[in-house]
Design a protein around this motif. Structure first.
Motif, short mmCIF file in Angstrom:
data_model
loop_
_atom_site.label_atom_id
_atom_site.label_comp_id
_atom_site.label_asym_id
_atom_site.label_seq_id
_atom_site.Cartn_x
_atom_site.Cartn_y
_atom_site.Cartn_z
N LYS A 120 5.82 13.07 -3.82
CA LYS A 120 6.61 12.16 -2.99
C LYS A 120 7.72 12.93 -2.29
CE LYS A 120 8.86 7.63 -3.21
NZ LYS A 120 9.29 6.54 -4.12
N GLY A 121 7.77 12.80 -0.96
CA GLY A 121 8.78 13.51 -0.19
C GLY A 121 10.10 12.77 -0.16
N ASP A 122 11.11 13.43 0.38
CA ASP A 122 12.44 12.83 0.50
C ASP A 122 12.43 11.61 1.42
OD1 ASP A 122 13.43 14.79 -1.18
OD2 ASP A 122 14.07 16.10 0.48
N GLY B 50 8.65 10.95 -11.67
CA GLY B 50 8.72 9.93 -10.63
C GLY B 50 8.31 10.39 -9.25
N LYS B 51 7.99 11.68 -9.11
CA LYS B 51 7.66 12.23 -7.79
C LYS B 51 6.25 12.80 -7.71
CE LYS B 51 12.46 13.43 -6.70
NZ LYS B 51 13.40 14.52 -6.31
N SER B 52 5.55 12.83 -8.85
CA SER B 52 4.20 13.38 -8.89
C SER B 52 3.23 12.27 -9.27
CB SER B 52 4.10 14.53 -9.90
OG SER B 52 5.02 15.55 -9.59
N LEU B 53 2.27 12.02 -8.41
CA LEU B 53 1.27 10.99 -8.68
C LEU B 53 -0.10 11.64 -8.76
CD1 LEU B 53 0.75 7.93 -9.02
CD2 LEU B 53 0.26 7.86 -6.57
N SER C 108 0.85 -1.19 0.00
CA SER C 108 0.00 0.00 0.00
C SER C 108 0.88 1.24 0.00
CB SER C 108 -0.91 -0.01 1.23
OG SER C 108 -1.69 1.16 1.29
N LEU C 109 0.57 2.20 -0.86
CA LEU C 109 1.41 3.39 -0.95
C LEU C 109 1.47 4.10 0.40
CD1 LEU C 109 0.55 5.06 -4.39
CD2 LEU C 109 2.45 3.55 -3.81
N PRO C 110 2.66 4.35 0.91
CA PRO C 110 2.78 5.01 2.21
C PRO C 110 2.51 6.50 2.10
CG PRO C 110 4.95 4.63 1.27
CD PRO C 110 3.97 3.99 0.34
N GLY C 111 1.92 7.06 3.14
CA GLY C 111 1.65 8.49 3.13
C GLY C 111 0.18 8.81 3.26
N GLU C 112 -0.25 9.85 2.56
CA GLU C 112 -1.57 10.44 2.78
C GLU C 112 -2.58 10.17 1.67
OE1 GLU C 112 -2.23 11.95 5.60
OE2 GLU C 112 -0.16 11.73 6.32
N ILE C 113 -2.29 9.25 0.75
CA ILE C 113 -3.16 9.08 -0.42
C ILE C 113 -4.40 8.26 -0.12
CG2 ILE C 113 -3.31 7.98 -2.69
CD1 ILE C 113 -0.48 8.92 -3.24
N GLY D 3 2.72 12.86 -0.07
CA GLY D 3 2.16 13.96 0.70
C GLY D 3 0.66 14.10 0.58
N VAL D 4 0.13 15.07 1.31
CA VAL D 4 -1.32 15.34 1.31
C VAL D 4 -1.77 15.68 -0.10
CG1 VAL D 4 -3.14 16.85 2.18
CG2 VAL D 4 -1.27 16.14 3.69
N PRO D 5 -2.77 14.97 -0.63
CA PRO D 5 -3.23 15.23 -2.00
C PRO D 5 -3.84 16.62 -2.14
CG PRO D 5 -3.95 13.07 -1.24
CD PRO D 5 -3.42 13.79 -0.04
N VAL D 6 -3.60 17.23 -3.29
CA VAL D 6 -4.14 18.54 -3.61
C VAL D 6 -5.18 18.39 -4.71
CG1 VAL D 6 -3.62 20.85 -4.49
CG2 VAL D 6 -1.99 19.69 -2.97
N ASN D 7 -6.39 18.87 -4.44
CA ASN D 7 -7.45 18.84 -5.45
C ASN D 7 -7.07 19.76 -6.60
OD1 ASN D 7 -10.09 19.60 -6.79
ND2 ASN D 7 -10.89 18.21 -5.24
#
Length: 428
Positions: free
Chosen positions: A384-386, A361-364, A341-346, A391-395
């Protein structure tokens, strides 16, 4: 969107009608008799008769709130939300005491249909009720209230402050047709487009999904044609083409009668890999990816530009029952590993789907109805952070997102051009 059960209010209303002399005096015997027949028909799931009898009752007594509540519930059961809203609003304005949470139901219906101002009004009415004053005693109701309020506040503000400078228009008829098109994918050079189209099946009984492709030539897209080799009489969908255009990761689903056909699968829908034969110009039928698949539902893959990382959606059994985004890496031996499962806030308890991993590779980019949005599936971006966490998804905002469902976003490497799918009627 969850549909609240209005039936409790209906039977509460029936009890009051049959036992309160005041209410009985207000409702004629003819209206009451028709309402009783509607109750019996509804209990038998005979919705046509239910609405017919309710129509008779309301013709005799237009202010019959119990009949309006039952009519609203029946329309909800028939997925006729716009009609349910009308009857529910009438019933609540006549007498909301049997079902004060009906205002919250109405606010939810307004939200998912884009009537944000009306939804905020319904929410305000709910906040004036006795039920709201006791909301801290009901965690589920409190959570639902917060979710709807957050969504309506976000939506109202998003429409007031739209994203400016967008040139939003449908692709021309070389791509779009009278059939639904969605899940586009593009090679890294931006010259080859592959997408899913739902077409009539060869036996004429059911629609099915096939892959179509178009090439950017002379400043326009060529007329889309079926992809050779990989398409079958069954469903192939949600392709993700590698940057060099030689590999496609896609989804195939089993049918009740024939399973996966000539393919081998594990669950209801699995991920497969097809390779292009440059000599014959034909794509292979596709091999099962192996470990990324399970007895659950796997679909909507997006592959990294180097072809070694994959993001996809997984649900327990089928789409619509909650899905999360998973990732998986390809080993040096060419085999895919165990997904995670993708780690973080998604991910949320709701729907996350149609991911698109940008070449950086850093923007989903993905679609979800589990983060604050405008009512349906909205498109979001997470960075994707370092630390490796998303990170928190942005609408992505209005008018890219609306109360309709928007998904299947594809963003070109330079970020100036994107393609997405929507079920909105127009792009005005």
């Amino acid at each position: 969107m969850s549909k609240y059960n209005l039936l409790l209010a209906v039977f509460t209303g029936l009890f009051l009608t049959l036992n309160s002399g005041q209410v009985t005096a207000q409702v004629s015997r003819g209206a009451l008799k028709a309402y009783e027949k509607a109750i019996d028909a509804y209990a038998s799931q005979d919705y046509e008769t239910t609405l017919f009898e309710l129509g008779k009752a309301l013709k005799k007594h237009p202010e019959y709130s119990e009949a309006l509540f039952l009519s609203a519930q029946t329309h909800l059961d028939l997925s006729q939300d716009s009609l349910a809203k009308i009857d529910l609003a009438k019933a609540l304005n006549i007498d909301d005491s049997p079902f004060e949470t009906g205002w919250l139901v109405l606010a939810d219906l307004d939200w998912v249909s884009g009537d944000y101002k009306e939804g905020l009004y319904a929410l305000d009415q709910f906040e004036r009720t006795v039920t709201f004053r006791r909301i801290n005693t009901n965690k589920e109701l409190k959570s639902k209230y917060r979710w709807i309020k957050e969504g309506l506040d976000f939506s109202f503000d998003a429409v007031i402050h739209p994203i400016l400078g967008l040139d939003l228009s449908p692709l021309d008829l070389s791509i779009n047709s009278n059939f639904p098109e969605y899940y586009p994918t593009m090679t890294l050079d931006g010259k080859t487009l592959v997408f899913t189209r739902r077409v009539n099946s060869s036996n004429g009984m059911y629609d099915h999904e096939d892959f179509f492709t178009s090439t950017w030539k002379d400043s326009s897209w060529t007329y889309a044609e079926r992809l050779r080799g990989v398409n079958t009489e069954f469903n192939e969908g949600a392709p993700s083409i590698s940057g060099d255009g030689r590999t496609i990761i896609f989804t195939a689903c089993a049918s009740p009668r024939d399973g996966f056909g000539d393919r081998e699968g594990k669950g209801s829908c699995d991920l497969f890999e097809s390779r292009f034969d440059e000599v014959t110009g034909v794509w292979s039928i596709g091999e099962n990816l192996g470990k990324p698949n399970s007895s659950a539902w796997e679909s909507q893959p997006t592959i990294s530009s180097d072809g070694n990382f994959l993001v996809f959606a997984r649900a327990r059994h089928t789409r619509g029952a909650g899905s999360d985004l998973f990732g998986v890496r390809r080993g040096e031996d060419g085999e895919w590993g165990v997904p995670f499962s993708l780690p973080g806030e998604i991910n949320t308890p709701y729907e996350e789907e149609s991911p698109f991993l940008h070449p950086d590779g850093k923007s989903l980019y993905f679609s979800s109805n589990g983060h604050p949005g405008l009512g349906g599936l909205d498109m979001f971006v997470s960075r994707k952070g370092d630390d490796g966490l998303w990170g928190v998804p942005v609408n992505l905002g209005y008018p890219l997102n609306t109360y309709n469902n928007e998904n299947s976003l594809l963003v070109e490497p330079d970020g100036d051009f994107a393609i997405f799918a929507t079920d909105r009627l127009n792009t005005s």
